[in-house]
Design an enzyme around this catalytic site. Structure first.
Site, mmCIF file in Angstrom:
data_model
loop_
_atom_site.group_PDB
_atom_site.id
_atom_site.type_symbol
_atom_site.label_atom_id
_atom_site.label_comp_id
_atom_site.label_asym_id
_atom_site.label_seq_id
_atom_site.Cartn_x
_atom_site.Cartn_y
_atom_site.Cartn_z
ATOM 1 N N GLU A 74 18.270 -1.536 -2.591
ATOM 2 C CA GLU A 74 17.642 -2.871 -2.630
ATOM 3 C C GLU A 74 17.212 -3.289 -4.035
ATOM 4 O OE1 GLU A 74 14.295 -1.863 0.071
ATOM 5 O OE2 GLU A 74 12.979 -2.591 -1.515
ATOM 6 N N THR A 122 11.316 -0.114 8.456
ATOM 7 C CA THR A 122 10.503 -0.946 7.552
ATOM 8 C C THR A 122 9.833 -0.041 6.509
ATOM 9 O OG1 THR A 122 8.668 -0.779 9.109
ATOM 10 C CG2 THR A 122 9.968 -2.811 9.204
ATOM 11 N N SER A 123 10.310 1.203 6.384
ATOM 12 C CA SER A 123 9.624 2.144 5.482
ATOM 13 C C SER A 123 10.264 2.225 4.103
ATOM 14 C CB SER A 123 9.495 3.510 6.142
ATOM 15 O OG SER A 123 8.528 3.414 7.166
ATOM 16 N N ARG A 124 11.354 2.933 3.980
ATOM 17 C CA ARG A 124 12.077 2.999 2.707
ATOM 18 C C ARG A 124 13.561 3.121 3.009
ATOM 19 N NH1 ARG A 124 8.323 1.065 0.822
ATOM 20 N NH2 ARG A 124 6.965 1.740 -0.875
ATOM 21 N N HIS A 172 12.384 -6.756 2.341
ATOM 22 C CA HIS A 172 11.135 -6.043 2.014
ATOM 23 C C HIS A 172 9.928 -7.001 2.066
ATOM 24 C CE1 HIS A 172 9.891 -2.065 0.034
ATOM 25 N NE2 HIS A 172 8.823 -2.599 0.595
ATOM 26 N N GLN A 173 9.752 -7.624 3.212
ATOM 27 C CA GLN A 173 8.672 -8.596 3.343
ATOM 28 C C GLN A 173 7.606 -8.175 4.343
ATOM 29 O OE1 GLN A 173 11.171 -11.950 5.134
ATOM 30 N NE2 GLN A 173 9.327 -12.179 6.349
ATOM 31 N N ASP A 188 14.007 -3.792 6.987
ATOM 32 C CA ASP A 188 13.251 -4.533 5.964
ATOM 33 C C ASP A 188 13.438 -3.866 4.604
ATOM 34 O OD1 ASP A 188 11.396 -6.623 5.177
ATOM 35 O OD2 ASP A 188 9.919 -5.024 4.864
ATOM 36 N N LYS A 207 -0.659 5.691 9.347
ATOM 37 C CA LYS A 207 -1.393 4.443 9.592
ATOM 38 C C LYS A 207 -0.509 3.387 10.263
ATOM 39 C CE LYS A 207 -2.459 4.708 5.200
ATOM 40 N NZ LYS A 207 -2.229 6.136 4.965
ATOM 41 N N ILE A 208 0.696 3.191 9.741
ATOM 42 C CA ILE A 208 1.551 2.116 10.261
ATOM 43 C C ILE A 208 2.199 2.524 11.594
ATOM 44 C CG2 ILE A 208 3.595 0.706 9.770
ATOM 45 C CD1 ILE A 208 2.873 1.043 6.738
ATOM 46 N N PHE A 218 5.076 -6.448 4.136
ATOM 47 C CA PHE A 218 3.693 -6.449 3.628
ATOM 48 C C PHE A 218 3.170 -7.862 3.397
ATOM 49 C CE2 PHE A 218 4.274 -7.947 -0.718
ATOM 50 C CZ PHE A 218 5.660 -7.927 -0.791
HETATM 51 P P1 NAI Z 1 1.044 7.384 6.101
HETATM 52 O O1 NAI Z 1 1.003 8.295 4.948
HETATM 53 O O2 NAI Z 1 -0.232 6.902 6.716
HETATM 54 O O3 NAI Z 1 1.921 8.038 7.274
HETATM 55 C C1 NAI Z 1 3.127 8.710 7.062
HETATM 56 C C2 NAI Z 1 3.302 9.725 8.186
HETATM 57 O O4 NAI Z 1 4.565 10.366 8.004
HETATM 58 C C3 NAI Z 1 2.226 10.826 8.166
HETATM 59 O O5 NAI Z 1 1.638 10.948 9.452
HETATM 60 C C4 NAI Z 1 3.013 12.083 7.776
HETATM 61 O O6 NAI Z 1 2.509 13.269 8.374
HETATM 62 C C5 NAI Z 1 4.395 11.742 8.300
HETATM 63 N N1 NAI Z 1 5.457 12.534 7.661
HETATM 64 C C6 NAI Z 1 5.603 12.805 6.345
HETATM 65 N N2 NAI Z 1 6.721 13.557 6.155
HETATM 66 C C7 NAI Z 1 7.251 13.768 7.377
HETATM 67 C C8 NAI Z 1 8.410 14.470 7.848
HETATM 68 N N3 NAI Z 1 9.213 15.132 6.987
HETATM 69 N N4 NAI Z 1 8.667 14.469 9.168
HETATM 70 C C9 NAI Z 1 7.847 13.831 10.033
HETATM 71 N N5 NAI Z 1 6.751 13.157 9.665
HETATM 72 C C10 NAI Z 1 6.462 13.121 8.343
HETATM 73 O O7 NAI Z 1 1.938 6.151 5.635
HETATM 74 P P2 NAI Z 1 1.922 4.669 6.205
HETATM 75 O O8 NAI Z 1 0.843 3.887 5.545
HETATM 76 O O9 NAI Z 1 1.979 4.685 7.679
HETATM 77 O O10 NAI Z 1 3.297 4.106 5.600
HETATM 78 C C11 NAI Z 1 4.555 4.619 5.995
HETATM 79 C C12 NAI Z 1 5.600 4.098 5.031
HETATM 80 O O11 NAI Z 1 5.781 2.696 5.190
HETATM 81 C C13 NAI Z 1 5.185 4.212 3.531
HETATM 82 O O12 NAI Z 1 5.423 5.466 3.017
HETATM 83 C C14 NAI Z 1 6.038 3.187 2.874
HETATM 84 O O13 NAI Z 1 7.228 3.799 2.444
HETATM 85 C C15 NAI Z 1 6.323 2.181 3.986
HETATM 86 N N6 NAI Z 1 5.777 0.852 3.721
HETATM 87 C C16 NAI Z 1 6.623 -0.225 3.747
HETATM 88 C C17 NAI Z 1 6.136 -1.507 3.497
HETATM 89 C C18 NAI Z 1 7.020 -2.709 3.556
HETATM 90 O O14 NAI Z 1 6.601 -3.787 3.103
HETATM 91 N N7 NAI Z 1 8.216 -2.623 4.119
HETATM 92 C C19 NAI Z 1 4.732 -1.704 3.156
HETATM 93 C C20 NAI Z 1 3.915 -0.502 3.222
HETATM 94 C C21 NAI Z 1 4.441 0.719 3.475
#
Ligand code: NAI
Length: 335
Positions: free
Chosen positions: A265, A234-236, A297-298, A260, A155-156, A300
């Protein structure tokens, strides 16, 4: 019904309380401390707990929660790597999260970080406030025409990829499950992880933290990046080996880093430590580089995202308490 909320900040309280206006009958009990095994007894009398990214729900914590009568853990975030879902399932606990509150909030923040870092807006802002109107050291590069590598096109990642297409970038993508139709429709090319690293001027991460993605960027893979690459995460935090990142910055191979999230953290981000002596030397080293930009981590933190998080969380708490199914795709499944 009583719900114990952990790691509460002023905005959590504001948006969760506002979500009550929708007709829910939830009595929120706000705790500023985090949930972990040593604080779990505070959930006594609550049917559900509402937690965030740095609460630590390991087996010991979940056992205490189950014993205290908690039935539902409502994560007010998307990621759930801080939860032992398997142990929870054994204890009869249900877990919900908010998987898609606003992909735009996070994607836009990653782009904001990149633009700020590259065009040195943060440095310019400080200079101008000191009436220093000089431009030395503020040279950036055009994003137009550059190759941006998007790792993870969920999604992101998709929103971010489409923004970069709007800037006139060439976008390369890598995902375990590529969506060729989406890529074709936006002029994006899927490629291997190695090819993406080798060709991209900017590498931005949008994958969840899983055993397979931990330290995705490490000494070996960072060595395969284009010289001068800018890394955005910005993921983890644990997607990147910080020690290797610092080595890459010191050698000059990495041209810039915008984060982020940070692997250590917990206990630092979201806190005001301005009067404390921070013990994490790697974090202090990182934020000391002129070509590193860190936010705590902002990504969101937008009105839209916080409203959606509060709304889905409240809805799930009420649904599960009344024997109904949670909102579609919000239940955290085992494995
Ligand atoms: P999502 O689940 O929609 O997309 C994740 C994508 O990663 C999927 O298309 C999946 O197929 C792919 N993926 C999984 N394992 C993989 C691998 N080994 N190699 C290649 N691709 C792989 O998740 P979304 O919503 O896009 O969020 C992504 C990440 O962003 C979340 O998991 C979360 O950790 C982080 N996040 C950070 C925030 C923040 O405030 N900094 C807020 C919200 C999410």
């Amino acid at each position: 019904m009583k719900v114990a909320v952990y790691d509460t900040k002023s905005y959590d309280r504001r948006f969760l309380e506002a979500s009550e206006a929708g007709g829910g009958k939830v009595e929120w009990v706000f705790h500023e401390f985090r949930l972990a095994a040593d604080t779990a007894r505070s959930a006594e009398g609550a049917e559900a707990v509402c937690v965030f990214v740095n609460d630590r729900l390991d087996r010991a914590c979940l056992e205490i929660l189950a014993e205290a009568g908690v039935r539902h853990v409502a994560l007010r975030c998307a990621g759930f790597n801080n939860v032992d879902v398997e142990a929870g399932a054994e204890l009869g606990l249900r877990f919900t999260r908010v998987p898609a509150y606003s992909p735009h909030a996070v994607a836009e923040h990653s782009v904001a970080l990149l633009l700020t870092l590259n065009r040195k807006i943060h440095r310019a802002y400080n200079r101008v406030r000191e009436q220093n109107f000089s431009l030395g050291g503020l040279v950036g590069f055009d994003l137009h025409g550059k190759t941006v590598g998007i790792i993870g096109t969920g999604k992101i990642g998709r929103v971010a990829a489409e923004i970069f297409i709007g800037f006139g970038c060439r976008v390369l993508a890598h995902d375990k499950y590529p969506d060729e139709d989406w890529a074709k429709a936006h002029g994006i090319d899927y490629t291997s992880f190695e090819a993406l690293l080798a060709e991209s001027h900017v590498v931005s991460l949008y994958v969840p933290l899983l055993p397979a993605t931990q330290y995705l960027l490490n000494a070996d893979t960072l060595a395969k990046t284009r010289s001068g690459v800018v890394i955005v995460n910005t993921s983890r935090g644990k997607l990147i080996d910080t020690t290797a990142l610092i080595d890459g910055l010191k050698s000059g191979r990495i041209g810039g880093v915008a984060l982020d999230v940070y692997e250590e953290e917990e206990g630092v981000f979201f806190e005001d430590l301005s009067d404390a002596v921070v013990q994490d030397d790697e974090l202090i080293r990182l934020i000391g580089f002129p070509n590193v930009l860190v936010t705590a981590h902002q990504a969101f933190l937008t009105t839209e995202a916080l409203s959606k998080i509060a709304e889905v969380t409240r809805e799930n708490i009420i649904r599960l308490a009344t024997g109904k199914k949670p909102v579609e795709e919000t239940e955290v499944q085992q494995g």
